[in-house]
Motif scaffolding. Sequence first.
Motif, mmCIF file in Angstrom:
data_model
loop_
_atom_site.group_PDB
_atom_site.id
_atom_site.type_symbol
_atom_site.label_atom_id
_atom_site.label_comp_id
_atom_site.label_asym_id
_atom_site.label_seq_id
_atom_site.Cartn_x
_atom_site.Cartn_y
_atom_site.Cartn_z
ATOM 1 N N ALA A 110 0.838 -1.194 0.000
ATOM 2 C CA ALA A 110 0.000 0.000 0.000
ATOM 3 C C ALA A 110 0.873 1.244 0.000
ATOM 4 N N LEU A 111 0.365 2.297 -0.605
ATOM 5 C CA LEU A 111 1.021 3.599 -0.631
ATOM 6 C C LEU A 111 0.112 4.595 0.063
ATOM 7 N N SER A 112 0.669 5.267 1.059
ATOM 8 C CA SER A 112 -0.066 6.309 1.756
ATOM 9 C C SER A 112 0.686 7.620 1.598
ATOM 10 N N LEU A 113 -0.036 8.697 1.341
ATOM 11 C CA LEU A 113 0.575 10.012 1.177
ATOM 12 C C LEU A 113 0.485 10.842 2.444
ATOM 13 N N SER A 114 0.083 10.231 3.536
ATOM 14 C CA SER A 114 -0.034 10.973 4.794
ATOM 15 C C SER A 114 0.399 10.112 5.967
ATOM 16 N N GLY A 115 1.612 9.619 5.908
ATOM 17 C CA GLY A 115 2.109 8.756 6.980
ATOM 18 C C GLY A 115 1.738 7.307 6.732
ATOM 19 N N CYS A 116 2.235 6.438 7.590
ATOM 20 C CA CYS A 116 2.007 4.997 7.420
ATOM 21 C C CYS A 116 0.718 4.592 8.121
ATOM 22 N N ASN A 117 -0.359 4.530 7.352
ATOM 23 C CA ASN A 117 -1.641 4.146 7.950
ATOM 24 C C ASN A 117 -2.498 3.358 6.970
ATOM 25 N N GLY A 118 -1.899 2.499 6.208
ATOM 26 C CA GLY A 118 -2.674 1.670 5.281
ATOM 27 C C GLY A 118 -2.593 2.164 3.857
ATOM 28 N N GLY A 119 -3.227 3.265 3.569
ATOM 29 C CA GLY A 119 -3.123 3.874 2.251
ATOM 30 C C GLY A 119 -3.818 3.110 1.144
ATOM 31 N N GLU A 120 -3.513 3.497 -0.080
ATOM 32 C CA GLU A 120 -4.111 2.904 -1.269
ATOM 33 C C GLU A 120 -3.292 1.705 -1.722
ATOM 34 N N THR A 121 -3.975 0.633 -2.051
ATOM 35 C CA THR A 121 -3.301 -0.580 -2.500
ATOM 36 C C THR A 121 -2.723 -0.365 -3.898
ATOM 37 N N VAL A 122 -1.440 -0.646 -4.047
ATOM 38 C CA VAL A 122 -0.791 -0.521 -5.351
ATOM 39 C C VAL A 122 -0.375 -1.880 -5.918
ATOM 40 N N PHE A 123 -0.327 -2.897 -5.068
ATOM 41 C CA PHE A 123 0.006 -4.245 -5.531
ATOM 42 C C PHE A 123 -0.593 -5.241 -4.556
ATOM 43 N N THR A 124 -1.317 -6.234 -5.093
ATOM 44 C CA THR A 124 -1.892 -7.294 -4.271
ATOM 45 C C THR A 124 -1.416 -8.630 -4.800
ATOM 46 N N GLN A 125 -0.998 -9.486 -3.895
ATOM 47 C CA GLN A 125 -0.543 -10.827 -4.258
ATOM 48 C C GLN A 125 -1.763 -11.707 -4.458
ATOM 49 N N ASP A 126 -1.948 -12.239 -5.672
ATOM 50 C CA ASP A 126 -3.056 -13.151 -5.938
ATOM 51 C C ASP A 126 -2.734 -14.533 -5.386
ATOM 52 N N ALA A 127 -3.767 -15.240 -4.980
ATOM 53 C CA ALA A 127 -3.573 -16.567 -4.385
ATOM 54 C C ALA A 127 -2.969 -17.563 -5.370
ATOM 55 N N ASP A 128 -3.255 -17.405 -6.662
ATOM 56 C CA ASP A 128 -2.755 -18.364 -7.645
ATOM 57 C C ASP A 128 -1.467 -17.912 -8.331
ATOM 58 N N ASP A 129 -0.872 -16.814 -7.882
ATOM 59 C CA ASP A 129 0.390 -16.370 -8.469
ATOM 60 C C ASP A 129 1.489 -17.388 -8.190
ATOM 61 N N GLN A 130 2.225 -17.745 -9.233
ATOM 62 C CA GLN A 130 3.338 -18.680 -9.073
ATOM 63 C C GLN A 130 4.535 -17.998 -8.422
ATOM 64 N N VAL A 131 4.686 -16.703 -8.677
ATOM 65 C CA VAL A 131 5.770 -15.919 -8.093
ATOM 66 C C VAL A 131 5.209 -15.201 -6.876
ATOM 67 N N ARG A 132 5.776 -15.479 -5.717
ATOM 68 C CA ARG A 132 5.251 -14.918 -4.465
ATOM 69 C C ARG A 132 6.224 -13.884 -3.912
ATOM 70 N N LEU A 133 5.685 -12.708 -3.585
ATOM 71 C CA LEU A 133 6.473 -11.647 -2.974
ATOM 72 C C LEU A 133 6.623 -11.944 -1.485
ATOM 73 N N HIS A 134 7.858 -11.921 -0.994
ATOM 74 C CA HIS A 134 8.133 -12.230 0.405
ATOM 75 C C HIS A 134 8.198 -10.962 1.245
ATOM 76 N N SER A 135 8.955 -9.966 0.780
ATOM 77 C CA SER A 135 9.095 -8.734 1.553
ATOM 78 C C SER A 135 9.687 -7.629 0.699
ATOM 79 N N LEU A 136 9.659 -6.439 1.256
ATOM 80 C CA LEU A 136 10.366 -5.318 0.654
ATOM 81 C C LEU A 136 11.849 -5.461 0.944
ATOM 82 N N ILE A 137 12.648 -4.789 0.153
ATOM 83 C CA ILE A 137 14.070 -4.644 0.470
ATOM 84 C C ILE A 137 14.318 -3.153 0.593
#
Length: 167
Positions: A110-137
């Motif tokens: 999620a991206l928030s323009l007013s501090g870290c409080n959830g914000g707007e979703t910019v990327f969601t991991q789908d359940a059937d995605d073969q490539v899974r995102l683990h974390s940010l770097i």
Amino acid sequence: MSAAIDINHPALRASKLQADGGFTLLELVLVLALSSLLAVMVAQPLAVLFDARTVLEDEVTVKEELNFVMNRMSSAIRLASVQQCTDSIIYVHITGGYDECWEWTDNTLALSLSGCNGGETVFTQDADDQVRLHSLICNDDEAPGIYEIGFRLDNGEKLRTLVAPRN
């Protein structure tokens, strides 16, 4: 003298039909069975090929989406001072008065323009995605004032770049 042969006799007519061609029911069944077996043998490798293609297409799509997000993050860091940089949050203060917070939680970035409080979703991991995102770097261990940002995938692969703020 030779005896006359009746060519219209039923026994001669039946053998003549068999000699003229045509297939018996047993021959037709054998050909159908062998053809079916051959079709199954050819279809299995094709199905595996199509499955592999689908997996590769999914991987390319996910990586393209993550590269787009990473480019957006890089732009924000170039214009900002980094306030927080972890494997789940990138929080920057942009000169001109607003903040951006990129937050990875529950398979959603999620991206928030007013501090870290959830914000707007910019990327969601789908359940059937073969490539899974683990974390940010996000770390600044490379060199003073240079940040390594990107994404760590479940398969161990990293999509990352180095960014330096312009201030």
